[in-house]
Design an enzyme around this catalytic site. Sequence first.
Site, mmCIF file in Angstrom:
data_model
loop_
_atom_site.group_PDB
_atom_site.id
_atom_site.type_symbol
_atom_site.label_atom_id
_atom_site.label_comp_id
_atom_site.label_asym_id
_atom_site.label_seq_id
_atom_site.Cartn_x
_atom_site.Cartn_y
_atom_site.Cartn_z
ATOM 1 N N CYS A 64 -37.986 -18.159 42.943
ATOM 2 C CA CYS A 64 -38.870 -18.917 42.044
ATOM 3 C C CYS A 64 -40.226 -19.194 42.695
ATOM 4 O O CYS A 64 -40.313 -19.952 43.655
ATOM 5 C CB CYS A 64 -38.160 -20.222 41.676
ATOM 6 S SG CYS A 64 -39.183 -21.444 40.862
ATOM 7 N N CYS A 67 -41.393 -22.878 42.610
ATOM 8 C CA CYS A 67 -40.583 -23.670 43.543
ATOM 9 C C CYS A 67 -41.176 -23.617 44.951
ATOM 10 O O CYS A 67 -41.145 -24.603 45.688
ATOM 11 C CB CYS A 67 -39.149 -23.148 43.599
ATOM 12 S SG CYS A 67 -38.256 -23.222 42.041
#
Length: 141
Positions: A64, A67
């Site tokens: 991600c 993230c």
Amino acid sequence: MAQRLALQRLLSLPARGPLAPRGRAFGTSAGRRSTFNVQDGSDFQDRVVNSPKPVVVDFHAQWCGPCKILGPRLEKLVAKLEGKVLMAKVDIDDHTDLAIEYEVSAVPTVLAMKNGDVVDKFVGIKDEDQLEAFLKKLIGA
């Protein structure tokens, strides 16, 4: 996953041999101690749900992109609070059961927990001002 655990165990062994560091031991900063990776469901129960301090739970994944931006930002701000709040990092690929239990449908998802209860939550990336406000609300500052 077994390979990752084996590697974590290997990396946690003390160094030996002629190249091992000697003399002064280097500790970790208080900020680093306030952030930890959740190992399993019982670890989550012990360190997050049963924590006497408020806990920010960062549900993330290694693949991600957002993230990778949010995580360090959040860690830095948690470290600045010097132990008033803890941060638990939960990899959803390793802990799918926790992601399902806490209804995580996208990453990053960040929960604010107090006394075992979710008191606030956001999904997606936030700037530092928004994160500071989120943390201050959690600790009641």
